[in-house]
Structures are given as structure tokens and as C-alpha cells.
Design a protein around this motif. Structure first.
Motif, PDB file in Angstrom:
ATOM      1  N   GLY A  90       0.770  -1.296   0.088  1.00  0.00           N
ATOM      2  CA  GLY A  90      -0.125   0.082   0.063  1.00  0.00           C
ATOM      3  C   GLY A  90       0.702   1.234   0.165  1.00  0.00           C
ATOM      4  N   SER A  92       2.988   4.746  -1.201  1.00  0.00           N
ATOM      5  CA  SER A  92       2.759   5.548  -2.103  1.00  0.00           C
ATOM      6  C   SER A  92       3.807   5.839  -2.854  1.00  0.00           C
ATOM      7  CB  SER A  92       2.399   7.032  -1.493  1.00  0.00           C
ATOM      8  OG  SER A  92       3.497   7.615  -0.509  1.00  0.00           O
ATOM      9  N   CYS A 102       2.771   2.885 -14.420  1.00  0.00           N
ATOM     10  CA  CYS A 102       1.468   3.218 -13.580  1.00  0.00           C
ATOM     11  C   CYS A 102       0.561   2.294 -13.614  1.00  0.00           C
ATOM     12  CB  CYS A 102       0.955   4.487 -14.113  1.00  0.00           C
ATOM     13  SG  CYS A 102       2.002   6.067 -14.417  1.00  0.00           S
ATOM     14  N   LEU A 106      -0.521   0.329 -10.093  1.00  0.00           N
ATOM     15  CA  LEU A 106      -2.047   0.340  -9.515  1.00  0.00           C
ATOM     16  C   LEU A 106      -2.300  -0.981  -9.087  1.00  0.00           C
ATOM     17  CD1 LEU A 106      -3.264   3.327 -11.557  1.00  0.00           C
ATOM     18  CD2 LEU A 106      -3.018   3.360  -8.953  1.00  0.00           C
ATOM     19  N   ASP A 107      -2.089  -2.046 -10.107  1.00  0.00           N
ATOM     20  CA  ASP A 107      -2.503  -3.290 -10.043  1.00  0.00           C
ATOM     21  C   ASP A 107      -1.941  -3.861  -8.937  1.00  0.00           C
ATOM     22  OD1 ASP A 107      -4.107  -3.045 -12.377  1.00  0.00           O
ATOM     23  OD2 ASP A 107      -2.533  -4.222 -13.591  1.00  0.00           O
ATOM     24  N   GLY A 109      -1.710  -2.427  -6.067  1.00  0.00           N
ATOM     25  CA  GLY A 109      -2.163  -2.158  -4.834  1.00  0.00           C
ATOM     26  C   GLY A 109      -1.558  -0.969  -3.972  1.00  0.00           C
ATOM     27  N   LEU A 110      -0.586  -0.186  -4.954  1.00  0.00           N
ATOM     28  CA  LEU A 110       0.178   0.829  -4.497  1.00  0.00           C
ATOM     29  C   LEU A 110      -0.476   2.193  -4.954  1.00  0.00           C
ATOM     30  CD1 LEU A 110       3.447  -0.567  -5.623  1.00  0.00           C
ATOM     31  CD2 LEU A 110       2.686  -0.687  -3.330  1.00  0.00           C
ATOM     32  N   HIS A 111      -0.235   3.269  -4.329  1.00  0.00           N
ATOM     33  CA  HIS A 111      -0.831   4.342  -4.513  1.00  0.00           C
ATOM     34  C   HIS A 111      -0.090   5.588  -5.279  1.00  0.00           C
ATOM     35  CE1 HIS A 111      -4.150   3.005  -1.860  1.00  0.00           C
ATOM     36  NE2 HIS A 111      -3.254   2.621  -1.255  1.00  0.00           N
ATOM     37  N   LEU A 112      -0.309   6.172  -6.420  1.00  0.00           N
ATOM     38  CA  LEU A 112       0.531   7.161  -7.198  1.00  0.00           C
ATOM     39  C   LEU A 112       0.101   8.501  -6.341  1.00  0.00           C
ATOM     40  CD1 LEU A 112      -0.182   6.163 -10.593  1.00  0.00           C
ATOM     41  CD2 LEU A 112       1.370   5.069  -9.192  1.00  0.00           C
ATOM     42  N   THR A 113       1.182   9.193  -6.134  1.00  0.00           N
ATOM     43  CA  THR A 113       1.225  10.520  -5.592  1.00  0.00           C
ATOM     44  C   THR A 113       2.117  11.614  -6.171  1.00  0.00           C
ATOM     45  OG1 THR A 113       1.063  11.534  -3.284  1.00  0.00           O
ATOM     46  CG2 THR A 113       2.797   9.998  -3.837  1.00  0.00           C
ATOM     47  N   PRO A 117       6.163  10.972  -1.389  1.00  0.00           N
ATOM     48  CA  PRO A 117       5.828   9.593  -1.496  1.00  0.00           C
ATOM     49  C   PRO A 117       6.927   8.643  -0.610  1.00  0.00           C
ATOM     50  CG  PRO A 117       7.527  10.356  -3.120  1.00  0.00           C
ATOM     51  CD  PRO A 117       6.889  11.657  -2.348  1.00  0.00           C
ATOM     52  N   ASP A 118       6.534   7.404  -0.410  1.00  0.00           N
ATOM     53  CA  ASP A 118       7.306   6.625   0.144  1.00  0.00           C
ATOM     54  C   ASP A 118       8.558   6.032  -0.841  1.00  0.00           C
ATOM     55  OD1 ASP A 118       5.824   6.094   2.469  1.00  0.00           O
ATOM     56  OD2 ASP A 118       4.486   5.213   1.306  1.00  0.00           O
TER      57      ASP A 118
END
Length: 268
Positions: A90, A92, A102, A106-107, A109-113, A117-118
Motif C-alpha cells: 500500500g 505511495s 503506472c 496500481l494493479d 495495490g500501490l498509490h500514485l502521489t 511519496p514513500d
């Protein structure tokens, strides 16, 4: 005792230079994949390309008469996403890359920001701006993990070459002072991800490719058998040069895909 690809229980197959050149199928590529399918030999197409989705890669192969489905394709983008998701579920991510990267993130389960970011994940990005590069450097210097999908310095085009993901990565590393985690070949991260997808052990799986410094080196790093094909970057004339430059050598060498089919045909 020499290893024999005839004992392989699975294959990880490079694409450009191994099955095609640009948009032209290499002689025997269709027969080779047909042989694997008809004999039930598991395989994956493994590519450093992070810009295309598996569906797009498969469509390109089918367009050249090479059987392929999206689930047959393993990209550096998917491996990068899997690596982050396993380490930091999860998380970012700030992305320098194209649609394939991208989508993979997303597939997983990560978050684009665009803020704090992490991780900064970088692949080829033909729309890269100086502003986005500067933001990536700021994030990395601020503690974000740095991930590079693949180290390829040049990207072949119809008109010659353009800077590849590795060239962008070199700029970010120089500016941030941080060496990124490398995912694609010659790293074993991509190969281990592909082995997990294929469901075979490294010592019973062979990597097939035309580039000693990437395909063969990655296979060796992962503990796989390695087959060098003289169909692309490496040929009979430059083979010794590339083997010496890479500092490693394949377990076996084939001149053509039809010769490779014959080698596989020695299975008991």
C-alpha cells in the motif's frame, strides 16, 4: 558436467533480439513458441521494457505471428511493483514513467502521489520534464526509496537511439547521491519475480537471450541455466568480445531458434 537445456522444466525468454528485431520476427520464433506450447513446456516472456502493459506486449507479439497472451508476459514494471508491494504494502509512489509502469503499480495495490511519496519509481519517460526530474531528486534526498525499473542506457528507435531508462536513472542518481534499487536485468529481482510467476525452481529453469551483460548475467545471478542466442546483439563475430566484457559466460550457445528447438528435442 555440461548443463543441457533438454532437462529444463521452464524457460524465461527475452524478446528484442531473441524473438524479433524491432517489428520483424526472427526466423523460427513462431515455431519455437509453437514447440513449447505443443510440448507443455512452461515459459514466460521476460522484458526490461517498463513502458508497455503485458496486453500491449502480447498484442505486438501476435502482430508478428508469435503466439502470446498477457499472462505470458513479465515486465520490469510488474517486478518493480511486486517488489514494493512485498516490502511496503500500500505504499505511495511518485512515478517517472509511462502507462505500463503506472498500471503495474496500481494493479499491485500501490498509490500514485505527487506529494511526499514513500518511493520514487523511475522507468523510461519520453515526456519527462525538468520539473518532474527535480521533484524526484527532492523526494529521494528527503528519504524516499529510489527504484529503477531497468538500466538500459539507450532505447532503439526507427531513427537510431534515444536515452533510455538507465540514462534518466544516471541523472537522478548523480543529483540525489542515492544509488537506486535496480529491478530489471541484469538484476536477479526481475528473474526471481518471473520464477515465482512461472512456478519453477531456479536450477530447473533456463534463461534464453541474446545479451550476455543483461539476459545471461541475470540468469546466472538468479541461479538459472543460461542459453545465449546469436540472433540479436550477440553474433558469432562479436560473441567473445561480449562474453569478456560482461565477465560471465552462458551454459550453452545456439546459432538460431531452430537449433534451440533441436536442443530441446533431446528431452527424454
Amino acid at each position: 558436467m555440461m548443463k543441457s537445456i533438454a532437462t529444463a522444466k521452464g524457460l524465461l525468454i527475452d524478446l528484442d533480439g531473441t524473438l524479433y528485431h524491432g517489428h520483424v520476427r526472427i526466423e523460427g520464433a513462431d515455431r519455437f513458441i509453437g514447440y513449447l506450447r505443443s510440448n507443455g513446456i512452461p515459459y514466460l516472456y521476460v522484458t526490461n521494457n517498463s513502458s508497455a502493459t503485458p496486453e500491449e506486449v502480447a498484442s505486438r507479439l501476435v502482430g508478428m505471428g508469435i503466439p502470446a497472451e498477457a499472462e505470458d508476459v513479465c515486465t520490469s514494471a510488474q517486478a518493480a511493483a511486486g517488489h514494493i508491494a512485498e516490502t511496503s504494502p500500500g505504499a505511495s509512489v511518485f512515478v517517472i514513467g509511462e502507462s505500463g509502469l503506472c498500471t503495474a503499480l496500481l494493479d499491485a495495490g500501490l498509490h500514485l502521489t505527487e506529494k511526499e511519496p514513500d518511493y520514487v519509481v523511475q522507468g523510461i519517460d519520453r515526456q519527462l520534464t525538468y520539473e518532474r526530474a527535480a521533484r524526484a531528486v527532492t523526494f529521494i534526498r528527503g528519504g524516499a526509496g529510489s527504484i529503477l525499473t531497468n538500466p538500459d542506457l539507450l532505447l532503439p528507435t526507427a531513427g537510431g537511439f534515444m536515452p533510455g531508462a538507465g540514462s534518466i536513472g544516471a541523472m537522478l542518481q548523480a543529483a540525489s547521491g542515492v544509488k537506486p534499487t535496480l529491478i530489471g536485468k541484469p538484476s536477479d529481482i526481475l528473474m526471481n519475480y518471473a520464477l515465482g510467476r512461472l512456478g519453477t525452481l531456479a536450477d530447473e529453469t533456463w534463461v534464453i537471450g541474446d545479451n550476455v551483460a543483461t539476459d545471461i548475467a541475470a540468469g546466472i545471478a538468479a541461479g538459472c541455466g543460461t542459453m545465449l542466442l546469436l540472433t540479436g546483439l550477440t553474433n558469432a563475430d562479436n560473441m567473445e568480445h561480449y562474453i569478456e566484457a560482461a565477465g560471465c559466460k552462458p551454459d550453452s550457445i545456439c546459432q538460431s531458434l531452430d537449433q534451440l528447438i533441436a536442443e530441446l528435442g533431446r528431452r527424454s
